[in-house]
Design a protein around this motif. Structure first.
Motif, mmCIF file in Angstrom:
data_model
loop_
_atom_site.group_PDB
_atom_site.id
_atom_site.type_symbol
_atom_site.label_atom_id
_atom_site.label_comp_id
_atom_site.label_asym_id
_atom_site.label_seq_id
_atom_site.Cartn_x
_atom_site.Cartn_y
_atom_site.Cartn_z
ATOM 1 N N LYS A 3 0.814 -1.140 0.017
ATOM 2 C CA LYS A 3 0.094 0.096 0.238
ATOM 3 C C LYS A 3 0.663 1.130 -0.157
ATOM 4 O O LYS A 3 0.493 2.210 -0.633
ATOM 5 C CB LYS A 3 -0.703 0.102 1.346
ATOM 6 N N THR A 4 1.914 1.163 0.556
ATOM 7 C CA THR A 4 3.022 2.416 0.748
ATOM 8 C C THR A 4 3.761 2.635 -0.695
ATOM 9 O O THR A 4 4.067 3.478 -0.980
ATOM 10 C CB THR A 4 3.876 2.192 1.670
ATOM 11 N N THR A 6 2.730 1.444 -3.471
ATOM 12 C CA THR A 6 2.005 1.836 -4.961
ATOM 13 C C THR A 6 1.684 3.230 -5.190
ATOM 14 O O THR A 6 2.172 3.400 -6.345
ATOM 15 C CB THR A 6 0.487 1.171 -4.546
ATOM 16 N N PRO A 7 1.493 4.175 -4.155
ATOM 17 C CA PRO A 7 1.421 5.449 -4.524
ATOM 18 C C PRO A 7 2.881 6.249 -4.935
ATOM 19 O O PRO A 7 2.778 6.915 -6.075
ATOM 20 C CB PRO A 7 0.903 6.257 -3.219
ATOM 21 N N LEU A 8 3.843 5.732 -4.440
ATOM 22 C CA LEU A 8 5.247 5.779 -4.838
ATOM 23 C C LEU A 8 5.648 5.756 -6.251
ATOM 24 O O LEU A 8 6.062 6.483 -7.145
ATOM 25 C CB LEU A 8 6.127 5.572 -3.749
ATOM 26 N N GLN A 10 3.456 4.858 -8.468
ATOM 27 C CA GLN A 10 2.657 5.597 -9.600
ATOM 28 C C GLN A 10 3.205 6.927 -9.789
ATOM 29 O O GLN A 10 3.186 7.458 -10.978
ATOM 30 C CB GLN A 10 1.199 5.527 -8.880
ATOM 31 N N GLN A 11 3.669 7.669 -8.737
ATOM 32 C CA GLN A 11 4.180 9.164 -8.770
ATOM 33 C C GLN A 11 5.528 8.900 -9.925
ATOM 34 O O GLN A 11 5.787 9.602 -10.633
ATOM 35 C CB GLN A 11 4.323 9.631 -7.446
#
Length: 221
Positions: A3-4, A6-8, A10-11
């Motif tokens: 979860k941590t 994934t956003p990184l 994606q960015q």
């Protein structure tokens, strides 16, 4: 953990996509050895820049730029810690020489030291050519205006001379008619008239030249 991450991730992917979407070369340079550590496709294939320095890729030289011909963006960024925009001549992936507008931005570490430089170069070759073409047109126009001014001035002077010569020849013929045949002075007057007519022909040539001079200048405008 996922979860941590994934956003990184994606960015990161978004940033890479943005960089790759740029139509001009975008690359990151390590200030320690001028090596290119990251670049987009606009700079060329990976084997063109990987393991090479910025001056090797963009300037085709083995040593760093001296700054004598153009300001070196890296030297400026290291010295001031501020961004810079300058014009350079770079070589593209095809080996063609191009005029470029280079922008350099410093990347700082936690201590405030410049460790990398982000650089991108916008091709302005066509703009430069257009500017040079405009400059040539302006020079040509100024030259045409000078030609026209010279022609007008010369034409005015020639007209004045023509009027003076017309009077000289006219009065000379009157004097000649008043002198009887066989008188020596009549021969002298003939020489004066002969010289006057030659001068008048010369002035006519000048007037013709001036007419062509001014018409050519007007056509160039």
């Amino acid at each position: 953990m996922k979860k941590t991450d994934t956003p990184l991730r994606q960015q990161t992917l978004l940033l890479q996509a943005i960089i790759e979407s740029l139509t001009y070369p975008f690359y990151v340079v390590d200030v320690k050895d001028c090596s290119i550590v990251m670049a987009n496709a606009a700079l060329g294939p990976v084997d063109r820049w990987q393991g090479k320095t910025c001056h090797q890729v963009t300037h085709r030289r083995d040593s760093p730029c001296t700054g004598e011909e153009d300001i070196c963006p890296m030297a400026h960024v290291l010295r001031t810690g501020k961004p810079i925009k300058v014009e350079h001549i770079h070589y593209n992936a095809r080996g063609e020489q191009r005029f470029v507008e280079v922008s350099g931005y410093p990347v700082f570490d936690d201590r405030g030291e410049v460790v990398q430089m982000i650089e991108y170069s916008k091709d302005i070759t066509e703009e430069k050519k257009a500017e040079e073409g405009q400059s040539l047109l302006e020079d040509k126009l100024r030259q045409a205006q000078k030609m026209e001014a010279i022609g007008t001035l010369a034409g005015g002077i020639a007209h004045d001379f023509n009027n003076i010569l017309t009077a000289i020849i006219g009065y000379g013929e009157m004097v000649k008619d008043a002198i009887p045949e066989g008188v020596e002075a009549r021969q002298d007057i003939d020489q004066v008239l002969k010289a006057g007519r030659r001068a008048k022909d010369l002035v006519q040539h000048i007037l013709t030249f001036c007419l062509l001079y001014t018409s050519d200048a007007a056509d160039e405008e």
